[in-house]
Design a protein around this motif. Structure first.
Motif, PDB file in Angstrom:
ATOM      1  N   SER A 163       0.776  -0.921  -0.400  1.00 43.09           N
ATOM      2  CA  SER A 163       0.160  -0.314  -0.044  1.00 43.09           C
ATOM      3  C   SER A 163       0.749   1.341   0.089  1.00 43.09           C
ATOM      4  CB  SER A 163      -1.013   0.228   1.303  1.00 43.09           C
ATOM      5  OG  SER A 163      -1.590   0.872   1.332  1.00 43.09           O
ATOM      6  N   CYS A 164       0.481   2.257  -1.003  1.00 44.34           N
ATOM      7  CA  CYS A 164       1.122   3.603  -0.902  1.00 44.34           C
ATOM      8  C   CYS A 164       0.104   4.498  -0.338  1.00 44.34           C
ATOM      9  CB  CYS A 164       1.081   3.748  -2.415  1.00 44.34           C
ATOM     10  SG  CYS A 164       2.789   3.076  -3.089  1.00 44.34           S
ATOM     11  N   VAL A 165       0.412   5.364   1.099  1.00 47.89           N
ATOM     12  CA  VAL A 165       0.670   6.069   1.903  1.00 47.89           C
ATOM     13  C   VAL A 165       0.696   7.660   1.906  1.00 47.89           C
ATOM     14  CG1 VAL A 165      -0.399   4.546   3.307  1.00 47.89           C
ATOM     15  CG2 VAL A 165       1.642   5.731   3.448  1.00 47.89           C
ATOM     16  N   PRO A 166      -0.310   8.901   2.279  1.00 46.68           N
ATOM     17  CA  PRO A 166       0.488   9.612   2.773  1.00 46.68           C
ATOM     18  C   PRO A 166       1.684   9.803   3.908  1.00 46.68           C
ATOM     19  CG  PRO A 166      -1.914  10.323   2.599  1.00 46.68           C
ATOM     20  CD  PRO A 166      -1.629   8.390   2.231  1.00 46.68           C
ATOM     21  N   ARG A 167       2.309  11.135   3.250  1.00 49.30           N
ATOM     22  CA  ARG A 167       3.585  11.010   4.601  1.00 49.30           C
ATOM     23  C   ARG A 167       3.767  10.982   5.628  1.00 49.30           C
ATOM     24  NH1 ARG A 167       9.064  11.762   4.057  1.00 49.30           N
ATOM     25  NH2 ARG A 167      10.190  13.117   5.800  1.00 49.30           N
ATOM     26  N   PHE A 168       1.521  11.753   6.370  1.00 48.03           N
ATOM     27  CA  PHE A 168       2.099  12.270   7.412  1.00 48.03           C
ATOM     28  C   PHE A 168       1.452  10.844   8.348  1.00 48.03           C
ATOM     29  CE2 PHE A 168      -2.875  10.941   5.954  1.00 48.03           C
ATOM     30  CZ  PHE A 168      -2.925  11.104   6.980  1.00 48.03           C
ATOM     31  N   LEU A 169       1.581   9.621   7.550  1.00 45.86           N
ATOM     32  CA  LEU A 169       0.989   8.235   8.775  1.00 45.86           C
ATOM     33  C   LEU A 169       2.622   7.920   8.930  1.00 45.86           C
ATOM     34  CD1 LEU A 169      -1.565   6.972   8.923  1.00 45.86           C
ATOM     35  CD2 LEU A 169      -0.633   5.192   6.653  1.00 45.86           C
ATOM     36  N   LEU A 170       3.366   8.567   8.959  1.00 44.36           N
ATOM     37  CA  LEU A 170       4.865   8.290   9.515  1.00 44.36           C
ATOM     38  C   LEU A 170       5.284   8.963  10.499  1.00 44.36           C
ATOM     39  CD1 LEU A 170       6.909   8.798   6.336  1.00 44.36           C
ATOM     40  CD2 LEU A 170       6.139   6.578   7.336  1.00 44.36           C
ATOM     41  N   ASN A 171       4.018   9.729  10.747  1.00 48.34           N
ATOM     42  CA  ASN A 171       4.556  10.177  12.856  1.00 48.34           C
ATOM     43  C   ASN A 171       4.886   9.439  13.484  1.00 48.34           C
ATOM     44  OD1 ASN A 171       3.972  12.282  14.553  1.00 48.34           O
ATOM     45  ND2 ASN A 171       2.622  11.534  15.018  1.00 48.34           N
ATOM     46  N   ARG A 172       5.821   9.716  14.159  1.00 47.59           N
ATOM     47  CA  ARG A 172       6.605   8.194  15.355  1.00 47.59           C
ATOM     48  C   ARG A 172       7.417   7.641  15.258  1.00 47.59           C
ATOM     49  NH1 ARG A 172       2.137   8.414  19.786  1.00 47.59           N
ATOM     50  NH2 ARG A 172       2.947   6.599  20.796  1.00 47.59           N
ATOM     51  N   LEU A 173       7.565   6.871  13.355  1.00 45.46           N
ATOM     52  CA  LEU A 173       8.751   6.059  13.304  1.00 45.46           C
ATOM     53  C   LEU A 173      10.048   6.070  13.542  1.00 45.46           C
ATOM     54  CD1 LEU A 173       6.894   4.510  10.648  1.00 45.46           C
ATOM     55  CD2 LEU A 173       6.010   4.448  12.337  1.00 45.46           C
ATOM     56  N   ALA A 174      10.451   5.236  13.894  1.00 40.37           N
ATOM     57  CA  ALA A 174      12.051   5.489  13.547  1.00 40.37           C
ATOM     58  C   ALA A 174      13.011   6.518  12.085  1.00 40.37           C
ATOM     59  CB  ALA A 174      12.804   4.197  13.937  1.00 40.37           C
ATOM     60  N   GLY A 175      13.451   6.876  12.872  1.00 42.89           N
ATOM     61  CA  GLY A 175      14.057   7.738  11.979  1.00 42.89           C
ATOM     62  C   GLY A 175      15.369   6.996  10.601  1.00 42.89           C
ATOM     63  N   GLY A 176      14.518   8.030   9.428  1.00 43.46           N
ATOM     64  CA  GLY A 176      14.736   7.698   8.050  1.00 43.46           C
ATOM     65  C   GLY A 176      13.927   6.280   7.673  1.00 43.46           C
ATOM     66  N   ALA A 177      12.674   6.184   8.916  1.00 45.71           N
ATOM     67  CA  ALA A 177      11.397   5.140   8.344  1.00 45.71           C
ATOM     68  C   ALA A 177      10.710   5.473   7.438  1.00 45.71           C
ATOM     69  CB  ALA A 177      11.077   4.456   9.245  1.00 45.71           C
ATOM     70  N   GLN A 178      10.407   4.294   6.075  1.00 46.36           N
ATOM     71  CA  GLN A 178       9.338   5.115   4.969  1.00 46.36           C
ATOM     72  C   GLN A 178       8.038   4.540   4.842  1.00 46.36           C
ATOM     73  OE1 GLN A 178      11.129   5.855   1.161  1.00 46.36           O
ATOM     74  NE2 GLN A 178      13.915   6.069   2.451  1.00 46.36           N
ATOM     75  N   GLY A 179       8.119   3.564   6.630  1.00 47.63           N
ATOM     76  CA  GLY A 179       6.953   2.580   5.937  1.00 47.63           C
ATOM     77  C   GLY A 179       6.862   1.871   7.183  1.00 47.63           C
ATOM     78  N   MET A 180       6.392   0.870   7.017  1.00 47.30           N
ATOM     79  CA  MET A 180       5.972  -0.882   8.071  1.00 47.30           C
ATOM     80  C   MET A 180       5.779  -1.519   7.439  1.00 47.30           C
ATOM     81  SD  MET A 180       3.246   1.176  10.881  1.00 47.30           S
ATOM     82  CE  MET A 180       4.141   0.285  12.302  1.00 47.30           C
ATOM     83  N   LEU A 181       6.249  -2.830   8.283  1.00 48.07           N
ATOM     84  CA  LEU A 181       6.661  -4.034   7.401  1.00 48.07           C
ATOM     85  C   LEU A 181       5.776  -4.875   7.705  1.00 48.07           C
ATOM     86  CD1 LEU A 181       7.486  -6.257   4.834  1.00 48.07           C
ATOM     87  CD2 LEU A 181       9.545  -6.561   6.653  1.00 48.07           C
ATOM     88  N   GLY A 182       4.088  -5.520   7.348  1.00 45.26           N
ATOM     89  CA  GLY A 182       3.320  -6.268   8.000  1.00 45.26           C
ATOM     90  C   GLY A 182       3.900  -7.756   8.121  1.00 45.26           C
ATOM     91  N   LEU A 183       3.725  -8.474   9.369  1.00 43.33           N
ATOM     92  CA  LEU A 183       3.896 -10.073   9.347  1.00 43.33           C
ATOM     93  C   LEU A 183       2.573 -10.461   9.246  1.00 43.33           C
ATOM     94  CD1 LEU A 183       7.503  -9.830  11.045  1.00 43.33           C
ATOM     95  CD2 LEU A 183       6.949 -10.109   8.643  1.00 43.33           C
ATOM     96  N   GLY A 184       1.505  -9.686   9.820  1.00 38.89           N
ATOM     97  CA  GLY A 184      -0.418 -10.492  10.245  1.00 38.89           C
ATOM     98  C   GLY A 184      -0.392 -11.633   9.167  1.00 38.89           C
TER      99      GLY A 184
END
Length: 435
Positions: A163-184
């Motif tokens: 999924s491609c999302v707006p940049r604001f969703l990166l709030n409070r992620l570690a510095g340099g992170a560009q998203g989240m990797l789901g293992l669900g």
């Protein structure tokens, strides 16, 4: 007629996306044993990160790991544009397979004049709990394979959905992170997509560390070649249970903790058992306990630590966010188990099956000669929340095997596991092979 069209489209989309045809993945000549992702821990946020490579240019992208996230999502505008990325229309066959409740393709088949739009996915930052509409895309994903304890060929996965999302969703992620990797547990989470494309079992193993760790995806029954027979063949297994609300829709991995013991003594909890399932999380830094459990737990642990002839630990002023701290000045320590403090047992399906937390996963060094119990007050439990959430600190240096096919969790909590050692050995092997 409408029902027939819907069923046909869902069946075709499932077969299209989750096939094992080699045309959908570039498979090395020898069968894949394991695929590996190296993991690091961010010292500022305590989040676990890995680097994925996507697109024809194999651009490296840092992402935060989340066990309960249903898919990979990226703020696609943050990095260099991938020329191989393709937007998935809402009326393509991939869209309903990525989110089965979406009937837009079936609707379009009946009314072909309807204008096609991008396939939208509700996407969440599982740390801030903020959500937005993401757009389903596909691209090339590159993953390192492993043969025994040595690196294998690079493996390329075509048509990988995320999924491609707006940049604001990166709030409070570690510095340099560009998203989240789901293992669900979803069909577009990384474990399921890799398993489907390479004919692997739907399972993966995590070995996290305070510095470096790794995640493995593979079809072997054990991990002897990487972790050794003593660890891989001595895993304890417990069933994975459904979400606290009983719906089974949650992507989280939960186990059933029936009771808690400290130094072998069962806690006298006011409620009838713990209930609600115990969630395992890589985004919660330390294990949290529902308030009524926490107050009983802290009181019992303090008594076990201070009223014991062999321990006689000294309580000191608590250091936020922890509620119970001790002087570490006179506490002996073991290289294998860490500080010699009261052991914590999470008792599972029987008295014989327990997740033991030794000192190295119980005590957090916070100041010079001060260590704190790494369990926090999680507040009062809601109807859909877990009474206990096992956090990242308690997961470190434990080999965990999540088997989605059998709905079982294997864990090595009573065995010594140095995840950073395995990571270092793997990376040294990779460097040697590249020279």
């Amino acid at each position: 007629m409408m029902a027939c069209i819907q069923s046909l489209l869902l069946f075709c989309s499932f077969m299209y996306i989750f096939n094992t045809n080699p045309s959908c993945a570039q498979i090395p000549n020898s069968p894949i044993r394991f695929l590996v992702l190296p993991v690091t821990k961010d010292p500022a946020t305590f989040q676990y990160l890995t680097t994925i490579h996507h697109g024809t240019s194999r651009e490296p992208v840092r992402v935060v790991l989340d066990l309960g996230c249903p898919s990979l999502w990226l703020a696609c505008s943050s990095g260099r544009l991938s020329l191989s990325r393709r937007l998935i229309p809402s009326c393509s066959i991939q869209c309903p397979a990525a989110k089965p409740n979406n009937m837009s393709c079936a609707f379009s088949a009946v009314m072909p004049t309807r204008k096609s739009t991008a396939c939208g996915l509700s996407t969440e930052n599982c740390i801030t709990r903020s959500a937005t509409r993401g757009e389903l895309v596909e691209d090339i994903l590159t993953v390192q394979s492993v043969d025994g304890s040595k690196s294998g060929p690079v493996t390329i996965v075509d048509h990988f959905l995320f999924s491609c999302v707006p940049r604001f969703l990166l709030n409070r992620l570690a510095g340099g992170a560009q998203g989240m990797l789901g293992l669900g547990k979803s069909r577009i989470a990384l474990p399921s997509q890799l398993a489907s494309k390479f004919g692997l079992q739907r399972k993966f193993a995590t070995c996290l560390s305070s510095s470096d760790g790794l995640i493995l995806f593979g079809h072997e029954t054990g991990y002897d070649s990487i972790f050794g027979t003593e660890i891989s063949r001595s895993l304890t297994y417990t069933p994975l249970v459904t979400s606290p609300d009983g719906s089974g829709s949650s992507q989280d991995y939960s186990i059933n903790v029936k009771s808690i013991k400290i130094n072998g003594k069962r806690l006298s909890l006011r409620q009838k058992g713990i209930g609600g399932g115990t969630k395992i999380s890589t985004t919660v830094p330390y294990t949290t306990l529902e308030s009524s459990i926490y107050s009983t737990f802290i009181k019992a642990y303090k008594e076990a630590a201070t009223n014991n002839y062999f321990l006689n630990m000294t309580v000191v002023a608590p250091v936020a966010p922890f509620g119970l701290c001790f002087s570490s000045k006179e506490v002996p320590s073991s290289m294998l188990l860490g500080p010699m403090v009261p052991a914590i047992d999470l008792v599972l399906q029987s008295e014989m099956v327990k997740w033991r937390v030794h000192g190295r996963n119980a005590m957090v060094p916070v100041l010079d000669e001060v260590m704190c119990l790494g369990f926090l007050d999680g507040g009062f439990k809601s109807k859909t929340s877990s009474s206990i959430v096992i956090g990242g600190f308690q997961l470190e240096d434990n080999l965990l095997e999540f088997n989605l096919g059998t709905s079982m969790l294997g864990f090595s909590s009573t065995r010594h596991t140095s995840c950073s050692d395995y990571h270092t050995r793997m990376m040294q092997s990779t460097l040697k092979d590249s020279l």
